[in-house]
Design a protein around this motif. Structure first.
Motif, PDB file in Angstrom:
ATOM      1  N   MET A   1       0.815  -1.293   0.019  1.00  0.00           N
ATOM      2  CA  MET A   1       0.041  -0.056  -0.014  1.00  0.00           C
ATOM      3  C   MET A   1       0.832   1.372  -0.006  1.00  0.00           C
ATOM      4  O   MET A   1       2.173   1.066   0.389  1.00  0.00           O
ATOM      5  CB  MET A   1      -0.862   0.102   1.381  1.00  0.00           C
ATOM      6  CG  MET A   1      -1.774  -1.317   1.363  1.00  0.00           C
ATOM      7  SD  MET A   1      -2.959  -1.652   0.081  1.00  0.00           S
ATOM      8  CE  MET A   1      -3.954  -0.424  -0.229  1.00  0.00           C
ATOM      9  N   GLU A  63      -0.962   0.702  -8.112  1.00  0.00           N
ATOM     10  CA  GLU A  63      -2.002   1.196  -7.273  1.00  0.00           C
ATOM     11  C   GLU A  63      -2.687   2.308  -7.646  1.00  0.00           C
ATOM     12  O   GLU A  63      -3.829   2.458  -7.832  1.00  0.00           O
ATOM     13  CB  GLU A  63      -1.736   1.512  -5.843  1.00  0.00           C
ATOM     14  CG  GLU A  63      -1.118   0.362  -4.988  1.00  0.00           C
ATOM     15  CD  GLU A  63      -0.963   0.751  -3.538  1.00  0.00           C
ATOM     16  OE1 GLU A  63      -1.288   1.724  -2.959  1.00  0.00           O
ATOM     17  OE2 GLU A  63       0.179  -0.052  -3.042  1.00  0.00           O
ATOM     18  N   THR A  90      -8.940   3.075  -0.432  1.00  0.00           N
ATOM     19  CA  THR A  90      -7.701   2.192   0.030  1.00  0.00           C
ATOM     20  C   THR A  90      -8.258   0.816   0.546  1.00  0.00           C
ATOM     21  O   THR A  90      -7.524  -0.074   0.304  1.00  0.00           O
ATOM     22  CB  THR A  90      -7.140   2.962   1.233  1.00  0.00           C
ATOM     23  OG1 THR A  90      -6.475   4.243   1.183  1.00  0.00           O
ATOM     24  CG2 THR A  90      -6.104   2.099   2.150  1.00  0.00           C
ATOM     25  N   ASN A  91      -9.437   0.608   0.932  1.00  0.00           N
ATOM     26  CA  ASN A  91     -10.045  -0.454   1.377  1.00  0.00           C
ATOM     27  C   ASN A  91     -10.272  -1.419   0.196  1.00  0.00           C
ATOM     28  O   ASN A  91     -10.136  -2.626   0.196  1.00  0.00           O
ATOM     29  CB  ASN A  91     -11.068  -0.266   2.177  1.00  0.00           C
ATOM     30  CG  ASN A  91     -10.963   0.413   3.727  1.00  0.00           C
ATOM     31  OD1 ASN A  91      -9.899   0.325   4.042  1.00  0.00           O
ATOM     32  ND2 ASN A  91     -12.174   0.820   4.178  1.00  0.00           N
ATOM     33  N   ALA A  94      -7.286  -2.777  -1.216  1.00  0.00           N
ATOM     34  CA  ALA A  94      -6.798  -3.777  -0.634  1.00  0.00           C
ATOM     35  C   ALA A  94      -7.349  -5.371  -0.954  1.00  0.00           C
ATOM     36  O   ALA A  94      -6.853  -6.043  -1.210  1.00  0.00           O
ATOM     37  CB  ALA A  94      -6.871  -3.500   1.024  1.00  0.00           C
TER      38      ALA A  94
END
Length: 109
Positions: A1, A63, A90-91, A94
């Motif tokens: 991340m 990303e 971000t979630n 992931a």
């Protein structure tokens, strides 16, 4: 991340994109992957943790490309009037990476 290249703390993509919303032509930039990646690379972000500035080219390109896709796949992902990102990028990122890894392992690759 994504991490701050200076202090090393984790960054939230939704906060990074919100910083980019100050760009006048951000709506147009979101229509073109190359324009998005170029703008991201040249954009100066401010770390919410240490307060230092860094260029977006220090963020993981893979990303960033997925963030571009997520913003375009989910209509209404940005509240343009409030200049806020509605998605927890971000979630979602992931989760996407975990599913890719699971798929890779399940195929034996």
């Amino acid at each position: 991340m994504a991490r701050c290249p200076l202090c090393g703390r984790a960054l939230k993509w939704e906060e990074l994109v919100e910083q980019m919303l100050e760009l006048e032509d951000f709506r147009e930039i979101l229509k073109d992957r190359n324009a998005f990646m170029e703008s991201l690379g040249d954009f100066v972000f401010k770390c919410p943790h240490c307060g230092e500035e860094f260029y977006g080219r220090n963020l993981p390109a893979r990303e960033a490309e997925k963030v571009f896709d997520l913003l375009n796949d989910f209509t209404g992902s940005i509240d343009w009037e409030e200049r806020r990102v509605r998605l927890k990028l971000t979630n979602l990122l992931a989760l996407d990476l975990m599913l890719e890894e699971w798929d890779r392992r399940s195929r034996g690759g």
